[in-house]
Design a protein around this motif. Structure first.
Motif, PDB file in Angstrom:
ATOM      1  N   LEU A  34      11.331 -13.059  -0.089  1.00  0.00           N
ATOM      2  CA  LEU A  34      10.959 -14.438   0.235  1.00  0.00           C
ATOM      3  C   LEU A  34      11.967 -15.379  -0.393  1.00  0.00           C
ATOM      4  CD1 LEU A  34       8.979 -16.612   1.329  1.00  0.00           C
ATOM      5  CD2 LEU A  34       7.770 -16.439  -0.860  1.00  0.00           C
ATOM      6  N   ARG A  35      12.489 -16.285   0.400  1.00  0.00           N
ATOM      7  CA  ARG A  35      13.394 -17.295  -0.154  1.00  0.00           C
ATOM      8  C   ARG A  35      13.124 -18.652   0.495  1.00  0.00           C
ATOM      9  NH1 ARG A  35      17.374 -14.363   3.103  1.00  0.00           N
ATOM     10  NH2 ARG A  35      18.254 -15.723   4.723  1.00  0.00           N
ATOM     11  N   SER A  36      13.413 -19.683  -0.258  1.00  0.00           N
ATOM     12  CA  SER A  36      13.227 -21.050   0.227  1.00  0.00           C
ATOM     13  C   SER A  36      14.525 -21.808   0.038  1.00  0.00           C
ATOM     14  CB  SER A  36      12.098 -21.744  -0.538  1.00  0.00           C
ATOM     15  OG  SER A  36      12.464 -21.947  -1.893  1.00  0.00           O
ATOM     16  N   ASN A  37      14.736 -22.806   0.872  1.00  0.00           N
ATOM     17  CA  ASN A  37      15.940 -23.622   0.766  1.00  0.00           C
ATOM     18  C   ASN A  37      15.542 -25.089   0.897  1.00  0.00           C
ATOM     19  OD1 ASN A  37      18.448 -25.105   2.060  1.00  0.00           O
ATOM     20  ND2 ASN A  37      19.230 -23.270   1.064  1.00  0.00           N
ATOM     21  N   TYR A  38      15.970 -25.896  -0.076  1.00  0.00           N
ATOM     22  CA  TYR A  38      15.711 -27.328  -0.046  1.00  0.00           C
ATOM     23  C   TYR A  38      17.033 -28.078  -0.018  1.00  0.00           C
ATOM     24  CZ  TYR A  38      13.768 -31.905  -1.002  1.00  0.00           C
ATOM     25  OH  TYR A  38      13.416 -33.226  -0.896  1.00  0.00           O
ATOM     26  N   VAL A  39      17.200 -28.940   0.982  1.00  0.00           N
ATOM     27  CA  VAL A  39      18.429 -29.704   1.147  1.00  0.00           C
ATOM     28  C   VAL A  39      18.203 -31.101   0.578  1.00  0.00           C
ATOM     29  CG1 VAL A  39      20.110 -30.600   2.792  1.00  0.00           C
ATOM     30  CG2 VAL A  39      19.017 -28.382   3.205  1.00  0.00           C
ATOM     31  N   PHE A  40      18.828 -31.373  -0.550  1.00  0.00           N
ATOM     32  CA  PHE A  40      18.704 -32.699  -1.163  1.00  0.00           C
ATOM     33  C   PHE A  40      19.458 -33.755  -0.357  1.00  0.00           C
ATOM     34  CE2 PHE A  40      17.957 -29.804  -4.701  1.00  0.00           C
ATOM     35  CZ  PHE A  40      16.838 -30.362  -5.287  1.00  0.00           C
ATOM     36  N   SER A  41      20.618 -33.355   0.168  1.00  0.00           N
ATOM     37  CA  SER A  41      21.449 -34.276   0.941  1.00  0.00           C
ATOM     38  C   SER A  41      22.433 -33.434   1.736  1.00  0.00           C
ATOM     39  CB  SER A  41      22.195 -35.239   0.012  1.00  0.00           C
ATOM     40  OG  SER A  41      23.158 -34.541  -0.760  1.00  0.00           O
ATOM     41  N   ASN A  42      23.359 -34.093   2.395  1.00  0.00           N
ATOM     42  CA  ASN A  42      24.388 -33.363   3.115  1.00  0.00           C
ATOM     43  C   ASN A  42      25.337 -32.631   2.171  1.00  0.00           C
ATOM     44  OD1 ASN A  42      23.447 -34.195   5.601  1.00  0.00           O
ATOM     45  ND2 ASN A  42      24.695 -36.052   5.593  1.00  0.00           N
ATOM     46  N   LEU A  43      25.205 -32.872   0.875  1.00  0.00           N
ATOM     47  CA  LEU A  43      26.135 -32.308  -0.097  1.00  0.00           C
ATOM     48  C   LEU A  43      25.520 -31.226  -0.970  1.00  0.00           C
ATOM     49  CD1 LEU A  43      27.776 -35.642  -1.318  1.00  0.00           C
ATOM     50  CD2 LEU A  43      28.467 -34.190   0.597  1.00  0.00           C
ATOM     51  N   PHE A  57      13.276 -28.850   4.100  1.00  0.00           N
ATOM     52  CA  PHE A  57      12.720 -27.672   3.434  1.00  0.00           C
ATOM     53  C   PHE A  57      12.435 -26.572   4.447  1.00  0.00           C
ATOM     54  CE2 PHE A  57       9.078 -25.268   1.605  1.00  0.00           C
ATOM     55  CZ  PHE A  57       9.728 -24.765   0.490  1.00  0.00           C
ATOM     56  N   SER A  58      12.936 -25.363   4.143  1.00  0.00           N
ATOM     57  CA  SER A  58      12.703 -24.209   5.009  1.00  0.00           C
ATOM     58  C   SER A  58      12.440 -22.984   4.146  1.00  0.00           C
ATOM     59  CB  SER A  58      13.907 -23.958   5.922  1.00  0.00           C
ATOM     60  OG  SER A  58      15.054 -23.646   5.166  1.00  0.00           O
ATOM     61  N   THR A  59      11.764 -21.991   4.740  1.00  0.00           N
ATOM     62  CA  THR A  59      11.489 -20.733   4.053  1.00  0.00           C
ATOM     63  C   THR A  59      11.802 -19.573   4.979  1.00  0.00           C
ATOM     64  OG1 THR A  59       9.158 -20.737   4.762  1.00  0.00           O
ATOM     65  CG2 THR A  59       9.682 -21.741   2.613  1.00  0.00           C
ATOM     66  N   PHE A  60      12.054 -18.417   4.360  1.00  0.00           N
ATOM     67  CA  PHE A  60      12.342 -17.197   5.109  1.00  0.00           C
ATOM     68  C   PHE A  60      11.623 -16.037   4.431  1.00  0.00           C
ATOM     69  CE2 PHE A  60      14.865 -13.366   5.908  1.00  0.00           C
ATOM     70  CZ  PHE A  60      14.936 -13.395   7.294  1.00  0.00           C
ATOM     71  N   LEU A  61      10.808 -15.321   5.180  1.00  0.00           N
ATOM     72  CA  LEU A  61      10.063 -14.164   4.676  1.00  0.00           C
ATOM     73  C   LEU A  61      10.497 -12.930   5.443  1.00  0.00           C
ATOM     74  CD1 LEU A  61       7.762 -12.856   3.003  1.00  0.00           C
ATOM     75  CD2 LEU A  61       6.211 -13.464   4.875  1.00  0.00           C
ATOM     76  N   ASN A  62      10.905 -11.884   4.700  1.00  0.00           N
ATOM     77  CA  ASN A  62      11.344 -10.632   5.306  1.00  0.00           C
ATOM     78  C   ASN A  62      10.582  -9.477   4.671  1.00  0.00           C
ATOM     79  OD1 ASN A  62      12.970  -8.865   6.896  1.00  0.00           O
ATOM     80  ND2 ASN A  62      14.253  -8.464   5.113  1.00  0.00           N
ATOM     81  N   VAL A  63       9.977  -8.636   5.497  1.00  0.00           N
ATOM     82  CA  VAL A  63       9.225  -7.460   5.041  1.00  0.00           C
ATOM     83  C   VAL A  63       9.720  -6.261   5.834  1.00  0.00           C
ATOM     84  CG1 VAL A  63       6.951  -6.416   4.789  1.00  0.00           C
ATOM     85  CG2 VAL A  63       7.209  -8.894   4.550  1.00  0.00           C
ATOM     86  N   TYR A  64       9.969  -5.115   5.157  1.00  0.00           N
ATOM     87  CA  TYR A  64      10.421  -3.958   5.911  1.00  0.00           C
ATOM     88  C   TYR A  64      10.002  -2.657   5.240  1.00  0.00           C
ATOM     89  CZ  TYR A  64      14.411  -3.347   2.654  1.00  0.00           C
ATOM     90  OH  TYR A  64      15.193  -3.140   1.542  1.00  0.00           O
ATOM     91  N   TYR A  65      10.052  -1.601   6.057  1.00  0.00           N
ATOM     92  CA  TYR A  65       9.827  -0.227   5.612  1.00  0.00           C
ATOM     93  C   TYR A  65      10.946   0.612   6.206  1.00  0.00           C
ATOM     94  CZ  TYR A  65       8.059   4.577   5.856  1.00  0.00           C
ATOM     95  OH  TYR A  65       7.929   5.944   5.767  1.00  0.00           O
ATOM     96  N   THR A  66      11.582   1.437   5.386  1.00  0.00           N
ATOM     97  CA  THR A  66      12.648   2.294   5.887  1.00  0.00           C
ATOM     98  C   THR A  66      12.471   3.709   5.353  1.00  0.00           C
ATOM     99  OG1 THR A  66      15.048   2.478   6.176  1.00  0.00           O
ATOM    100  CG2 THR A  66      14.283   1.787   4.011  1.00  0.00           C
ATOM    101  N   SER A  67      12.802   4.669   6.180  1.00  0.00           N
ATOM    102  CA  SER A  67      12.652   6.078   5.830  1.00  0.00           C
ATOM    103  C   SER A  67      13.910   6.826   6.239  1.00  0.00           C
ATOM    104  CB  SER A  67      11.436   6.678   6.549  1.00  0.00           C
ATOM    105  OG  SER A  67      11.405   8.090   6.412  1.00  0.00           O
ATOM    106  N   TYR A  68      14.465   7.581   5.286  1.00  0.00           N
ATOM    107  CA  TYR A  68      15.632   8.427   5.558  1.00  0.00           C
ATOM    108  C   TYR A  68      15.262   9.864   5.225  1.00  0.00           C
ATOM    109  CZ  TYR A  68      20.087  10.782   4.675  1.00  0.00           C
ATOM    110  OH  TYR A  68      21.117  11.687   4.671  1.00  0.00           O
TER     111      TYR A  68
END
Length: 850
Positions: free
Chosen positions: A490-499, A451-462
């Motif tokens: 925010l996203r999470s990934n769960y690996v049930f098996s190698n497949l 089980f892993s998670t990834f959190l990304n936060v950003y601000y952009t101005s043009y």
């Protein structure tokens, strides 16, 4: 009790108290460890002897002093404490050397939750190999103190530690191993065109800039130029800021830099990419079958990722070409902290090179009126133009399971321009400031092996600021386009098996856009603001068969879109990506997706800025500009064997909710803002033959791209970027340190609309207008361009590498017409404006790497 006895009793108690105190202090003094070298120096003075030893062998030892006058007893005590050998050479001299030791340790997982039996334990020199027992314990006897021990276990990162370090940890110390976390990744299917360009199992194309070889016309791995070498991706006006993927407009591409959406992608009005390729580790281009984790971009996703691993040494480089100079590097601050940086600036404001001259002619040519102006040199022009970009990244490995990254990027273009017509003495002063500033952070966490998670936060101005001031007669025009966006992903990934793996996530975006216009003559002022918030939930499964013949990724994205002033909308977007091996070396690919986007670029063609096309970002309001939605499907088959790749792919794309104001119409419909749709169907073919040193390829793309606008007459007609046929032939050759590339690009002309031959001007209205023929009923002449490039790599010193590159765009100096349109001059006569391609454009570069 008699007083005398009482006093004696108190005296004995006092004596006992001081005796115990002295004894305790004496014991503390005798048991407090001191550096071994310090104690040896005391012994040398006390016994008038000398010890011979290496400081490196003894500097880390702490020992307890033995208070004795017997040197033999003291040395025996030191030997027992340190496992060092004390050899008497004569009555005065002693030598001290390291001797072999016995160690014991117990191996655990990194969370110290369970021991690891059958872990491999190897002493590298001398070569000794054993395995841990059922309790994860091992014992090594009679090994050197400095011996390096390697500990390995399946699913864990290898650990290297010295025997001496294990002794310092104590008796039978505990050793944690860090787990290796692996998600199901798209495996590489084929390396094609040139080194560093890879096709992945999900049909996306991966560019690894570090391994990039060479492409015709390129001497550096320019990110947005390189993707145009792929079938189905071209720029009909030779820029990186107007990339057309399968018949879509540039604003329909989602361009990401380390997960941050970019609203500006080019310098010099789109002729140069704004992203430094030497810290950009990889670029992924997706034309269809996008992961449900991505929203926006109904035509494609171009995702750039900078280097993400810490380095224990400083590395970097720099270079210069005939347009700009740059430098980049990564600085290790500690074993857990590092800093990346890159910077680039143009040299065009103080050095007028041949390359700059060609770029200048290409960018400002719209002021040259070709049909009714017998003297195109009647203008006197002065310009001050420069650009720069800067990026930085802070890398912090909190521990083995959490990685924190902070990113920022700044992109800037500045122009001051003055133009005087020597015939009319009319002077125009113009200025442009175009900036993009973005900052973001992400946290990648591995909670366990699955089980892993990834959190990304950003601000952009043009921000785009422009002014156009005509002095004779006096008129002033001020314009501003500003985009502000904040996002959480925010996203999470769960690996049930190698497949099987399962990814879920949530994304929030808030985009605010302002468009301001102020004209003095005639007086006009407009200030339009809007905000859209989008909440999205997504989920998808990835499955790979055990025999590796079948792979599928399937999921969906649920979007709730809210314009705070006008509308709310709920959209469901299914996604599918499938790969199946039909037979040995033959693979079938199927992709499909629904997507939407709420930001578009309107194109101002009123020639209020020296004829230079200006694009402004706007928001959907579900009225004058609806939410743009697309449906796309593609089916492909490929053959890959013995360095030969043949691929054929058919696709269909339907995009609804477009406006004539976002498509760049240049006829009577260009200002109406009519709402419609376009449909593209086509084929992409690629054959690529590679050997160790040589790569040859031929690609062909067929597009049938048409509009449907129910309120126009006719309702259906060719798309403004309907390029029917595109062909590319190229070859690259590498021999030792030399790389050569040559290529030929051909495509049929784009459509345009001519005025009516005998009734070109409509004088029944005021101001007068042009009477046009049927929309896009004419076509520009075919486009042909040959490019060549060469790079030579060499070493300056053991640590410094260098390269010298030379390239020529449009080797044959062919005058290709990129676009043709018409306007009325002050005498109400029809003038023809032609955009001409770059002429023969040389470039040279010199780079160093260390």
């Amino acid at each position: 009790m008699p007083k005398t006895h009482l006093n004696n009793y108190r005296f004995y108690l006092l004596v006992a108290f001081f005796s115990i105190s002295l004894l305790c202090n004496g014991q503390e003094k005798s048991t407090a460890p001191i550096p071994l070298i310090t104690f040896l120096e005391e012994l040398e003075n006390k016994f008038q002897i000398k010890f011979s030893y290496l400081d490196e062998d003894l500097k880390d030892f702490q020992v307890k002093k033995l208070d004795s006058d017997n040197l033999k007893d003291i040395l025996t005590s030191l030997k027992n404490q340190t496992n060092l050998s004390f050899l008497k050479l004569d009555d005065r001299y002693y030598s001290i050397t390291s001797q072999n030791i016995t160690i014991c340790a117990q191996v655990f997982d990194n969370f110290m939750q369970s021991t690891l039996p059958n872990a491999s334990v190897q002493v590298l020199e001398p070569s000794i190999s054993i395995a841990t027992d059922e309790s994860g314990t091992f014992i090594l006897e009679d090994i050197p103190r400095k011996a390096v021990i390697e500990i390995r276990h399946i699913g864990f990162k290898p650990l290297f530690i010295t025997a001496e370090d294990l002794i310092k940890k104590g008796n039978c110390s505990k050793i944690p191993l860090s787990q290796i976390y692996q998600e199901l990744k798209e495996v590489i299917v084929y390396k094609f065109l040139t080194t560093g360009i890879l096709k992945q199992q999900d049909a996306s194309i991966l560019l690894k800039t570090k391994d990039f070889g060479i492409l015709p016309g390129q001497i550096e791995p320019d990110v947005l130029q390189t993707v145009q070498a792929l079938p189905g991706i071209k720029s009909i006006d030779e820029t990186v800021s107007d990339i057309n993927v399968r018949g879509g407009t540039n604003d329909q591409n989602l361009i990401l830099w380390d997960g941050i959406k970019m609203y500006q992608s080019g310098h010099f009005f789109g002729l140069i990419s704004a992203f430094n390729p030497y810290l950009t580790e990889k670029v992924t281009t997706i034309k269809n079958g996008t992961s449900a984790a991505f929203g926006d971009g109904v035509s494609s996703v171009i995702s750039m990722e900078t280097k993400d691993e810490l380095s224990d040494t400083f590395y970097g480089g720099g270079g210069i070409n005939l347009i700009s100079g740059d430098a980049y590097g990564q600085i290790p601050i500690s074993d857990k902290l590092g800093l990346q940086f890159s910077g680039r600036r143009s040299i065009t404001d103080f050095l007028n090179t041949p390359t700059y001259k060609r770029f200048y002619e290409r960018a400002f040519q719209d002021t040259e009126v070709n049909s009714n102006n017998p003297n195109p040199d009647e203008f006197i022009r002065n310009e001050d133009f420069y650009f720069y970009d800067f990026s930085g990244k802070l890398l912090f490995d909190v521990n083995d399971t959490h990685k924190l990254r902070l990113n920022l990027i700044a992109i800037n273009n500045f122009l001051d321009y003055q133009e005087t017509n020597t015939n009319t003495n009319e002077t125009t002063q113009s200025g442009l400031a175009q900036t993009n500033f973005s900052i973001g952070g992400n946290l990648n966490s591995f909670w366990n092996a699955d089980f892993s998670t990834f959190l990304n936060v950003y601000y952009t101005s043009y921000n785009l600021d422009s002014q156009n001031i005509k002095l004779n007669p006096s008129q002033q025009l001020y314009q501003n386009n500003k985009v502000l966006e904040t996002a959480i992903h925010l996203r999470s990934n769960y690996v049930f098996s190698n497949l099987i793996s399962w990814e879920n996530g949530y994304q929030f975006n808030e985009v605010g856009i302002t468009n301001f216009t102020n004209v003095t003559q005639p007086p006009y002022r407009s200030n339009i603001k809007g905000v859209i918030r989008t909440h999205a939930l997504f989920s998808e499964f990835t499955y790979a068969s055990e025999n590796e013949k079948f792979w599928i990724r399937s999921g969906a994205r649920l979007n709730f879109i809210e314009n705070i002033d006008t509308f709310k909308k709920l959209l469901i977007e299914p996604r599918l990506n499938l790969n199946y091996e039909l037979a040995e070396d033959v693979t079938l690919e199927l992709q499909g997706e629904f997507k939407n986007q709420t930001t578009n670029q309107v194109i101002d063609l009123k020639q209020n800025f020296l004829g230079i096309e200006k694009r402004r970002w706007v928001l959907s309001d579900d009225n004058t500009l609806p939410v743009t939605q697309s449906k796309q499907a593609s089916l492909g088959i490929s053959y890959d064997k013995n360095k030969l790749f043949i691929g054929l792919e058919g696709f269909y794309k339907f995009v609804n909710g477009i406006s004539t104001s976002t498509q760049g119409f240049q006829n009577e419909d260009q200002f109406n803002g009519e709402i419609g749709k376009y449909t593209v169907n086509g084929l992409e073919f690629l054959i690529n033959q590679k050997s160790k040193n040589l790569s040859n390829w031929f690609s062909y793309t067929y597009n049938n791209n048409s509009y449907t606008f129910e309120t126009l007459n006719p309702q259906k007609f060719p798309n403004n970027i309907d390029i029917k046929h595109t062909l590319t032939f190229a070859s690259t050759y590498t021999y030792e340190n030399v790389k050569l590339g040559i290529g030929l690009n051909y495509h049929t002309g784009r459509p345009f609309t001519k005025p009516q031959e005998n009734n070109a001007v409509n004088t029944s209205t005021f101001p007068y207008t042009i009477n046009y023929q049927s929309p896009n009923s004419s076509r520009i002449k075919d486009y042909i361009r040959a490019d060549a490039s060469a790079v030579y790599d060499f070493k300056i010193s053991e640590r410094i590498d260098a390269s010298f590159g030379a390239s020529v765009l449009n080797l044959l100096n062919r005058k290709n017409t990129l676009n043709t349109y018409y306007r009325l001059n002050d005498a109400d006569e029809v003038e023809t404006i032609e955009n001409i391609s770059l002429g023969i454009t040389p470039n040279f570069s010199f780079r160093i790497f260390f």
